[in-house]
Design a protein around this motif. Structure first.
Motif, PDB file in Angstrom:
ATOM      1  N   LYS A   1       0.717  -1.177  -0.011  1.00 29.76           N
ATOM      2  CA  LYS A   1       0.042  -0.072  -0.088  1.00 29.76           C
ATOM      3  C   LYS A   1       1.061   1.271   0.093  1.00 29.76           C
ATOM      4  CE  LYS A   1      -3.534   2.374   2.325  1.00 29.76           C
ATOM      5  NZ  LYS A   1      -4.269   2.619   3.655  1.00 29.76           N
ATOM      6  N   LEU A   2       1.982   1.218   0.820  1.00 31.78           N
ATOM      7  CA  LEU A   2       2.820   2.338   0.788  1.00 31.78           C
ATOM      8  C   LEU A   2       3.457   2.595  -0.534  1.00 31.78           C
ATOM      9  CD1 LEU A   2       4.577   2.453   4.318  1.00 31.78           C
ATOM     10  CD2 LEU A   2       2.790   3.628   3.673  1.00 31.78           C
ATOM     11  N   VAL A   3       3.997   1.565  -1.177  1.00 36.42           N
ATOM     12  CA  VAL A   3       4.737   1.536  -2.231  1.00 36.42           C
ATOM     13  C   VAL A   3       3.571   2.096  -3.379  1.00 36.42           C
ATOM     14  CG1 VAL A   3       5.843   0.097  -4.150  1.00 36.42           C
ATOM     15  CG2 VAL A   3       6.275  -0.246  -1.820  1.00 36.42           C
ATOM     16  N   ALA A   4       2.510   1.586  -3.380  1.00 34.83           N
ATOM     17  CA  ALA A   4       1.452   1.914  -4.281  1.00 34.83           C
ATOM     18  C   ALA A   4       1.042   3.494  -4.144  1.00 34.83           C
ATOM     19  CB  ALA A   4       0.092   1.291  -4.182  1.00 34.83           C
ATOM     20  N   ALA A   5       1.035   3.844  -3.017  1.00 33.90           N
ATOM     21  CA  ALA A   5       0.571   5.374  -2.780  1.00 33.90           C
ATOM     22  C   ALA A   5       1.882   6.235  -3.421  1.00 33.90           C
ATOM     23  CB  ALA A   5       0.894   5.672  -1.367  1.00 33.90           C
ATOM     24  N   ALA A   6       3.239   5.717  -3.386  1.00 36.53           N
ATOM     25  CA  ALA A   6       4.304   6.539  -3.893  1.00 36.53           C
ATOM     26  C   ALA A   6       4.401   6.476  -5.305  1.00 36.53           C
ATOM     27  CB  ALA A   6       5.721   5.653  -3.295  1.00 36.53           C
ATOM     28  N   ILE A   7       3.917   5.169  -5.839  1.00 34.79           N
ATOM     29  CA  ILE A   7       3.935   5.412  -7.383  1.00 34.79           C
ATOM     30  C   ILE A   7       2.739   5.939  -7.786  1.00 34.79           C
ATOM     31  CG2 ILE A   7       3.563   3.600  -9.419  1.00 34.79           C
ATOM     32  CD1 ILE A   7       4.924   1.419  -7.816  1.00 34.79           C
ATOM     33  N   VAL A   8       1.475   5.861  -7.458  1.00 37.13           N
ATOM     34  CA  VAL A   8       0.388   6.414  -8.021  1.00 37.13           C
ATOM     35  C   VAL A   8       0.434   7.905  -7.983  1.00 37.13           C
ATOM     36  CG1 VAL A   8      -2.209   6.755  -7.552  1.00 37.13           C
ATOM     37  CG2 VAL A   8      -1.288   4.299  -7.352  1.00 37.13           C
ATOM     38  N   GLY A   9       0.929   8.409  -6.578  1.00 32.02           N
ATOM     39  CA  GLY A   9       1.281   9.736  -6.546  1.00 32.02           C
ATOM     40  C   GLY A   9       2.385  10.436  -7.230  1.00 32.02           C
ATOM     41  N   GLY A  10       3.409   9.714  -7.146  1.00 32.14           N
ATOM     42  CA  GLY A  10       4.785  10.002  -7.753  1.00 32.14           C
ATOM     43  C   GLY A  10       5.687  10.413  -6.690  1.00 32.14           C
ATOM     44  N   VAL A  11       6.890  10.592  -6.722  1.00 30.02           N
ATOM     45  CA  VAL A  11       7.785  10.724  -5.818  1.00 30.02           C
ATOM     46  C   VAL A  11       8.710  12.035  -6.087  1.00 30.02           C
ATOM     47  CG1 VAL A  11       7.923   8.500  -4.491  1.00 30.02           C
ATOM     48  CG2 VAL A  11       9.502   8.892  -6.362  1.00 30.02           C
TER      49      VAL A  11
END
Lengths: 341, 236, 287, 256
Positions: A255-265
């Motif tokens: 979920k954390l990784v998905a948030a970072a991918i979906v939002g962008g870093v």
């Protein structure tokens, strides 16, 4: 030599963020009073996850995506859970800092091997290290309670008359942490050190040759990010009242990784936008919990295949287009030619 | 003409690596392209073998245009490229390296025959056919790279700096073999070399490439005496 | 002696799972995270076929049908993944990696919803025991071992003695070199994904006959496989086999002496130590 | 006094001896050329001096102190700075940001890190002033706000030298700074290099192309097959038979 111009620029941006926070703060403080108990707890969990994610984004600035972040947060959670449920319980406030410290120490220990790897090798080695740590939560059942975990974790004792027993009070604690961590990390991101870390990620060889200790500048964000994860873990344990190893499973890491991918870093705000999206998704499909990891997976696939750079890039592009539209319609290139990326 | 390029231009990002290069190579002869480091020699060969797409210009091989063909099709048509650094498969055997060279061919008998011929040319490869490619010496690796290229039964061989890193004695032997090959095997050779004296002494025709453009061409035995060539290298 | 038998069973399981992953990694230069789910599909292929064919086919025959059908179906799935994800995102190995991570959850949840989250087990297609020199050897385990050996032998023959297999090995070692021999990268990618995915499914059918089949079995096997391929040397098939046996021995011994629950930690610590002192693994090629 | 002493340095990669015991010294304030044909070991030599590779045997001394086994950033901090053969820049940063990043070891302290050697570069109190001066000196001011990857190759090369200059080196090692540049660019970069020397910076220049170093370098060291085969002035080197053979090669014998 002092880097005056860059400093001034960073201070200006930071000041703007501070003012923004100051304006938003009353709203954020008032928010729980407008919400039902259920939504209050959603809000608290969102805030705790946001803290964890800000730490995660710091790690990605050095060029590596860790998959041990949630297990590391677990160290904070178990520290507080174990120590505040002893016969002579520790004060929450002592475990708060100790938990974060232990998480940081764990990161420091695995940094030497895992930071020798790059890209997906880094991901794989942190995946294995994190999974092993999670196994510790399961297997050292004398301390951690094994698969049943630890329950009856007390809420923080009141401080300065603040009661953290209810969701609103706890939310204020989480919010305070989020604001402090957020502002600190945001300033760090703008600082010379923050920029140097990104420079190391962009070109390690060149960075080393101009006198940058690249090893130190890859270890620092990894450890700092893990400390932040530790803080979020402590709050999670105390808010939930019970924890077990499943709270730190790879699905939640995803979920954390998905948030970072979906939002962008690329920006500081990207992962938070991603988290907002995922939380919204979760609440919309609240009655179909089993489907939720699938929705995360589909979102990740969609973003990678269709919207490179994540939602932050979509937003940035929209804002640019809107500005051009509002600003000077006459200047627009004929045929709406796309701006260089 | 076996191979012809006309006004070939190649760009990396915005910078030209080759500009309007027009040259030709004939059957059964060695054509050499000499020039200092970074002159665009390697780029030229990679463009011919389809690894790089030209920005403009044409490449014709036996009359057909190949500038838009895939590397697979180009190999199938009969061009084989021995790249800079040899690009062998380090952890498979010498025999397997050679057989990968024959990947596109299905005529088992003819492959067998070509393998024997290569073993005749380079007996050392036969002795070491079970060893891993990375365990060969530099000279042996160069022979293997040659052999692998010949296994595709090419009509034209592109060679990129075969002498690099080799001791002078081995260089000589490589060039000798090359001359024999053109006659015996009926192949044309385009040889790219920084070692100009060596290359020009075996080639029949030469081109001098500088900064991506051809600056000089002519029969090799004339170029070798040309002061401009010496100057191009040593600034004499 | 029982220990030796256990070591061999466990090691062959590790080998059969890790080798397909290592093959795909070696050629495609990126990890297929959905490999674990492909393995899980193999398990469910066996479960479904056994359920469907009870009374129609003898369980032993169904087992063999499952091996073939599972390998074919999942192999084709691998080709679809190649076309939809790997090919689209080529040159961006990290994006591929993340996309397959997303895919693995999609597949996992799809199975949870279609079949249910509970673990299933199938009756051993080849039931019974053999007592040999004081060892208790379940026949099904011997069959699994036998098929793993056959599968590895088949893979060995394919890679070492066919033109296509040779081209796959060559591509894994040197892309440019392979392209210059006329080898089509698309062709090799499709082959590799088909073979690698089929291997995952075969492993799943084999292990499904002795372990519990659940939607989460892939994820559990996957992280062990990561440790194996990192220790073995990334992209090295022989390294993966050696490391699989190494961990087979360690894990079996720990279980035998009552410390099995600490095996995952010990394995991870070994991996971290290998990374510290031999960053390219036991048999990995130095880049 | 020699600023750099390379003492019988050797490097093996497995069975391959890439550098077989090379020694040379560079006196302070000199522009030295290190040349050799492709594959002669000069880039390896470069990595050995700058700490990116560790010598198998031998010693490297910088300003009298051994730097063997030190990490590259430690060596850079002492004032021995190198560039890379392939243009190495921060592609997504602007030209100005690249040069500012080069000030890393000085940023945040009062003045520049002091060097135990002559320091004729102007002194600045801030990174901004120093950056400005370097941009001006290297003629990059007009492109200061351009993203580095959009610069032409020649300018990128100049930028990588400018970034190295920001470390304020006492010895600057340039790896093929002139390769791939057009003649005009070559002349202007060569002039820059000469004027750097006039600012008290010792320079070691690795080049494949002999012509370009002849006009710039005071002394030239030639290596081939991992060994030093000649050392001398431009005239001495170009008339040395061993050098001519290393570069032009020997024609193939026609007997065989």
């Amino acid at each position: 030599m002092i880097n005056r111009a860059a400093n001034r620029q960073a201070n200006k941006i930071f000041l703007r963020a501070c003012i923004g926070t100051a304006i938003a703060l009353p709203l954020l403080v008032a928010l729980p009073h407008a919400l039902s108990v259920y939504w209050q707890s959603v809000l608290v969990l969102f805030t705790i996850n946001a803290v964890s994610l800000m730490g995660y984004r710091l790690i990605t600035t050095m060029g590596g995506w860790s998959f041990a972040h949630i297990s590391t947060a677990g160290l904070g959670a178990y520290t507080t859970a174990v120590l505040t449920t002893l016969e002579t319980p520790w004060s929450f406030w002592a475990t708060f800092f100790l938990g974060a410290l232990i998480a940081g120490a764990f990161a420091m220990i695995i940094a030497y091997p895992v930071l020798r790897t790059r890209h997906y090798y880094f991901f794989l080695s942190t995946f294995a290290a994190g999974e092993a740590l999670r196994q510790c939560y399961v297997q050292f059942s004398g301390i951690t309670g094994g698969t049943y975990g630890i329950s009856f974790i007390p809420r923080p004792e009141p401080i300065l008359g603040m009661d953290f027993g209810n969701s609103t009070g706890f939310y204020y604690l989480a919010l305070a942490l989020a604001v402090v961590v957020g502002l600190l990390l945001y300033r760090f991101d703008l600082s010379r050190l923050g920029n140097t870390i990104k420079a190391v990620a962009a070109n390690e060889e060149l960075s080393e040759s101009i006198g940058i200790n690249t090893w130190a500048l890859r270890t620092l964000p990894f450890v700092m990010g893990s400390v932040v994860a530790g803080f979020s873990g402590v709050l999670y344990a105390n808010f939930n009242g019970l924890i077990n190893p499943l709270d730190f499973s790879s699905v939640l890491m995803f979920k954390l990784v998905a948030a970072a991918i979906v939002g962008g870093v690329a920006t500081f705000w990207g992962p938070l936008v991603g988290l907002l999206y995922l939380t919204a998704l979760e609440e919309v499909f609240r009655d179909f919990t089993q489907w939720i990891p699938l929705l995360w997976g589909v979102s990740v696939l969609a973003v990678i295949l269709l919207a490179e750079g994540g939602l932050e890039m979509v937003i940035i592009r929209l804002v640019r287009r809107a500005r051009r539209w509002w600003g000077s319609p006459g200047d627009r290139p004929p045929g709406g030619a796309r701006q260089r990326r | 003409m076996m191979l012809e390029t006309s006004d070939l231009t190649v760009k990396y990002d915005l910078v030209s690596a080759l500009s309007e290069v027009s040259l030709s190579a004939e059957e059964r002869t060695i054509t050499t392209i000499v020039g200092s480091n970074g002159a665009g020699k390697t780029t030229l060969l990679k463009t011919i073998s389809g690894l790089i797409r030209p920005a403009s210009g044409e490449i014709r091989f036996l009359g057909e245009r190949i500038d838009a063909a895939s590397p697979t099709d180009i190999v199938r048509m009969g061009i084989s490229h021995v790249p800079e650094g040899r690009e062998l498969f380090p952890r498979i055997s010498v025999y397997d390296n050679l057989m990968v060279g024959a990947y596109l061919r299905k005529d088992r008998k003819a492959i067998r025959r070509d393998l024997d011929r290569i073993y005749q040319h380079f007996p050392i490869l036969k002795d070491r056919r079970r060893q891993l490619a990375r365990d060969l010496s530099g000279g042996e690796q160069q022979m293997l790279a040659f052999g692998r290229a010949l296994m595709s039964d090419p009509k034209l061989l592109l060679l990129d700096e075969p002498s690099i890193g080799l001791a002078p004695v081995i260089e000589q032997r490589i060039m000798e073999t090359l001359r024999v090959l053109t006659v015996d095997e009926n192949v044309g050779v385009v040889l790219v070399e920084q070692n100009a004296a060596l290359a020009l002494s075996v080639a029949s025709h030469g081109y001098v490439l500088e900064q991506g453009s051809l600056v000089l061409q002519g029969p090799a035995n004339e170029l070798i005496k040309d002061d401009n060539v010496r100057a191009a290298y040593l600034g004499l | 002696m029982q220990i030796v038998a256990n070591i061999i069973f466990l090691s062959t399981f590790y080998v059969s799972f890790a080798v397909g992953l290592a093959l795909v990694f070696g050629v495609m230069r990126t990890i297929n995270f959905a490999h674990g789910e492909f393995y899980m599909f193999g398990g469910y292929a066996l479960w479904m076929l056994i359920n469907a064919f009870t009374g129609i086919l003898p369980p032993g025959a169904t087992f063999i049908v499952a091996l073939i059908v599972g390998a074919a179906v999942v192999g084709i799935l691998g080709i679809l993944v190649q076309l939809s994800i790997f090919h689209r995102l080529r040159e961006q190995p990290f994006s591929i990696f993340m996309a397959t991570l997303g895919l693995s959850y999609v597949l996992q949840v799809a199975v949870v919803k279609a079949i249910g989250p509970m673990g299933q087990s199938v009756p051993a297609p080849f039931p019974g025991f053999i007592l040999f020199e004081g060892m208790v050897l379940p026949i099904q385990r011997l069959v699994v071992f036998g098929f793993t050996v056959v599968m590895m032998g088949g893979l060995y023959l394919f890679l070492m003695h066919t033109d296509l297999g040779r081209a796959v090995r060559a591509t894994a070692q040197n892309r440019t070199g392979a392209m210059l021999q006329g080898i089509s990268m698309n062709h090799i990618a499709l082959t590799t994904m088909f073979v690698g995915s089929a291997l995952a499914a075969i492993s799943g059918v084999l292990m499904g006959s002795v372990l519990i089949i659940s939607p989460f079995m892939g994820g559990e096997a996957l992280w062990r496989a990561f440790i194996i391929i990192i220790v073995g040397g990334i992209g090295s098939l022989s390294g993966a086999v050696v490391a699989a046996f190494l961990f087979g021995i360690i894990d079996t011994l720990m279980t035998t002496f009552g410390a099995g629950k600490f095996a995952p930690m010990v394995d991870a610590i070994i991996m971290l130590l290998v990374l510290s002192f031999l960053p390219s693994g036991l048999l990995g090629a130095r880049e | 006094m020699a600023i750099l002493e390379v003492d019988n340095v050797a490097k093996r990669f497995g069975k391959l001896a890439a550098v077989k015991g090379i020694s040379f010294e560079i006196p302070e304030g000199q522009i030295r050329g290190l040349i050799g044909p492709n594959g002669s070991g000069k880039t390896t030599m470069f990595h050995l001096i700058s700490g990116f590779l560790k010598p198998t045997s031998g010693d490297v001394r910088f300003q009298g102190h051994s730097i063997k086994g030190k990490r590259p950033h430690q060596i850079a901090k002492r004032g021995l700075v190198r560039t890379f053969q392939l243009t190495s820049i921060y592609r997504e940063m602007t030209v100005r940001e690249n040069v500012a990043m080069g000030h890393h070891v000085h940023a945040g302290r009062r003045g520049a890190r002091s060097r135990p050697s002559l320091e004729r570069l102007p002194q600045f109190g801030t990174v901004d002033e120093s950056t400005e001066w370097i941009l001006d000196f290297m003629a990059l001011s007009d492109d200061a706000e351009t993203t580095a990857r959009l610069l032409p190759a020649g300018m990128q090369r100049v930028l990588s030298i400018a970034t190295a200059l920001a470390v304020r080196p006492t010895l600057l090692m340039l790896d093929e700074p002139l390769a791939g540049l057009n003649p005009t660019e070559k002349i202007s970069v060569a002039q820059k290099i000469a004027s750097l020397r006039d600012h008290g910076i010792t320079i070691l220049l690795v080049e494949h192309d002999v012509r370009s170093v002849l006009s710039v370098c005071e002394l030239i060291t030639v290596i081939d097959f991992g060994e030093k085969i000649a050392e001398g002035t431009a005239d001495e080197v170009t008339s040395n038979p061993a050098v001519i053979e290393a570069y032009l090669g020997k024609p193939a014998r026609h007997d065989a």
